[in-house]
Design a protein around this motif. Structure first.
Motif, short mmCIF file in Angstrom:
data_model
loop_
_atom_site.label_atom_id
_atom_site.label_comp_id
_atom_site.label_asym_id
_atom_site.label_seq_id
_atom_site.Cartn_x
_atom_site.Cartn_y
_atom_site.Cartn_z
N ASN A 194 0.78 -1.21 0.13
CA ASN A 194 0.03 -0.01 -0.08
C ASN A 194 0.98 1.27 0.06
O ASN A 194 1.70 1.33 0.80
N PRO A 195 1.00 2.15 -1.18
CA PRO A 195 1.82 3.17 -1.24
C PRO A 195 1.59 4.31 0.20
O PRO A 195 2.45 5.13 0.15
N GLU A 196 0.38 4.37 0.49
CA GLU A 196 0.21 5.04 1.77
C GLU A 196 0.79 4.59 2.91
O GLU A 196 1.26 5.58 3.81
N THR A 197 0.73 3.42 3.38
CA THR A 197 0.98 2.80 4.44
C THR A 197 2.36 2.00 4.62
O THR A 197 3.11 1.62 5.42
N MET A 198 2.70 1.52 3.17
CA MET A 198 3.97 0.65 2.96
C MET A 198 3.77 -0.90 3.54
O MET A 198 4.43 -1.76 3.54
N GLU A 199 2.36 -1.10 4.06
CA GLU A 199 2.17 -2.53 4.31
C GLU A 199 1.61 -3.41 3.18
O GLU A 199 1.24 -3.03 2.17
N THR A 200 2.28 -4.51 3.02
CA THR A 200 2.32 -5.57 1.96
C THR A 200 0.84 -6.36 2.15
O THR A 200 0.15 -5.97 3.09
N ASN A 201 0.74 -7.21 1.12
CA ASN A 201 -0.62 -8.07 1.39
C ASN A 201 -0.59 -8.99 2.43
O ASN A 201 -1.55 -9.57 2.78
N GLN A 202 0.52 -9.13 3.15
CA GLN A 202 0.88 -9.77 4.62
C GLN A 202 0.57 -8.77 5.58
O GLN A 202 1.45 -8.00 5.94
N PRO A 203 -0.52 -8.71 6.32
CA PRO A 203 -0.93 -7.64 7.43
C PRO A 203 0.45 -7.68 8.43
O PRO A 203 0.70 -8.78 8.90
N GLY A 204 0.87 -6.54 8.99
CA GLY A 204 1.83 -6.37 9.60
C GLY A 204 3.34 -6.47 9.29
O GLY A 204 4.31 -6.25 9.90
N LEU A 205 3.42 -6.73 7.90
CA LEU A 205 4.62 -6.66 7.22
C LEU A 205 4.81 -5.63 6.29
O LEU A 205 3.89 -5.58 5.35
N TYR A 206 5.90 -4.77 6.45
CA TYR A 206 5.94 -3.59 5.60
C TYR A 206 7.48 -3.67 4.95
O TYR A 206 8.21 -4.21 5.23
N LEU A 207 7.33 -3.01 4.05
CA LEU A 207 8.60 -2.71 2.92
C LEU A 207 8.77 -1.18 3.23
O LEU A 207 7.86 -0.10 2.98
N ALA A 208 10.42 -0.89 2.94
CA ALA A 208 10.91 0.45 3.05
C ALA A 208 11.95 0.64 2.19
O ALA A 208 12.88 -0.30 2.17
N GLY A 209 12.07 1.73 1.46
CA GLY A 209 13.46 1.81 0.37
C GLY A 209 13.23 1.37 -0.57
O GLY A 209 12.28 0.89 -1.42
N VAL A 210 14.47 1.00 -1.38
CA VAL A 210 14.73 0.60 -2.62
C VAL A 210 14.09 -0.82 -2.91
O VAL A 210 13.62 -0.93 -4.14
N VAL A 211 13.86 -1.62 -1.96
CA VAL A 211 13.19 -3.01 -2.24
C VAL A 211 11.76 -2.85 -2.79
O VAL A 211 11.36 -3.74 -3.45
N CYS A 212 11.21 -1.53 -2.53
CA CYS A 212 9.98 -1.62 -3.22
C CYS A 212 9.96 -1.49 -4.58
O CYS A 212 8.81 -1.55 -5.09
N GLY A 213 10.85 -1.20 -5.25
CA GLY A 213 10.95 -1.14 -6.89
C GLY A 213 11.10 -2.22 -7.60
O GLY A 213 11.06 -2.21 -8.53
N GLY A 214 10.98 -3.38 -6.94
CA GLY A 214 11.64 -4.59 -7.83
C GLY A 214 12.84 -4.61 -8.50
O GLY A 214 13.56 -4.03 -8.01
#
Length: 321
Positions: free
Chosen positions: A275-295
């Protein structure tokens, strides 16, 4: 088993920014990294100059003072060490994450190479620099082949092949050339990379034009032997005397880790879902931050434009708490 509100995987600049936001939010946390503090930056070339200004690399409101218009690698490593020291961040370095599993209570159990944790939230901020893109050619495993370039002195007076057309490759070509190496650039495309630093482009163009550095465009390294390499060019195969290969073929995020965590991604670009607003993935409670978000699009996110991810994540965690 140690217990925290949040476990942050990756002690790079964005991971540290996440730790700072956890401190501000009053949450217990730990930052785990399989390498050194800001391990990717540590492995950058010793004399590398950043594209960004020092202000754009700042985190936690701590001023980054540099005597140059753009800071270098050594200044950045020292800056982030002092930031970690200022906030007394809880760092567990040289500790590799092995597994992350969801429990029945929707917490996470994290097993590392040194200990285990029980946490409520996990933030993945592993960047992309730890996994080089391989060429998959014969001889790539030889000791003379490097996918990470640090210091040009090693290559003084040697026959060096540099693979790539972007900043890391061009920096390596210019620096080794200036230490007396005979440099050949092998470039798959027909021109230099579009993201080349503007102050470097005229330098490499002039070195190629005058013949100080040989550039083979539209070419591909196809084989590496102990004392030679084979290059496929538009005019046929070339066999060159060679002492070292610096393969600056790029890097990619640890997609295997994301897959094991159940993070959904696009098949073509490996772009992970969040979610670009919260950075939470499809796994609740698991977030992404930084370059890893770009694939695979590793030119999309940088320190300067992904620092905000830390604020987004911990604003969301705090609101749910």
């Amino acid at each position: 088993m140690e217990e925290y509100d949040v476990l942050i995987v990756g002690a790079g600049p964005i991971g540290l920014a996440c730790g700072i936001e956890a401190v501000k939010a009053g949450l217990s946390y730990v930052i785990v990294d399989k390498g050194a503090l800001v391990n990717s930056l540590y492995n950058y070339p010793v004399f590398m100059t950043f594209f960004s200004t020092s202000q754009k690399l700042e985190i936690g409101g701590v001023p980054f003072v540099s005597i140059n218009p753009k800071p270098n690698r050594n200044e950045a490593v020292e800056y982030y060490r002092r930031v970690a020291e200022k906030f007394d961040l809880n760092l567990h370095l040289f500790e590799e994450v092995k597994t992350v599993e969801k429990t029945a209570s929707d917490d996470f159990e994290v097993l590392t190479s040194k200990r285990s944790y029980k946490v409520k939230k996990v933030v993945i901020s592993t960047g992309f620099y730890d996994v080089p893109v391989l060429m998959h050619i014969p001889g790539e495993e030889l000791p003379k082949v490097a996918h990470y370039y640090k210091d040009p002195h090693l290559y003084a007076f040697q026959n060096v092949v540099v693979v790539g057309a972007n900043n890391s490759a061009i920096d390596a070509a210019l620096e080794t050339y200036r230490k007396g190496a005979k440099v050949t650039l092998v470039i798959r495309g027909t021109e230099l990379g579009p993201h080349l630093k503007y102050w470097v482009r005229p330098d490499i163009e002039n070195r190629i034009k005058e013949g100080s550095i040989t550039a083979l465009f539209g070419s591909e390294l196809t084989g590496i032997e102990e004392h030679t390499v084979t290059v496929k060019t538009p005019d046929g195969d070339l066999r060159l005397e060679n002492d070292f290969v610096i393969a600056m073929t790029g890097y990619k995020p640890n997609f295997e880790m994301l897959q094991k965590l159940g993070v959904a991604s696009a098949e073509v670009s490996n772009l992970p879902f969040y979610n670009p607003e919260t950075m939470e993935t499809n796994q609740p409670g698991l977030y992404l931050a930084g370059v890893v978000c770009g694939g695979m699009d590793t030119h999309k996110w940088f320190i300067e434009n992904s620092r905000v991810h830390a604020e987004q994540i911990f604003e969301h965690i705090s609101s749910k708490k």
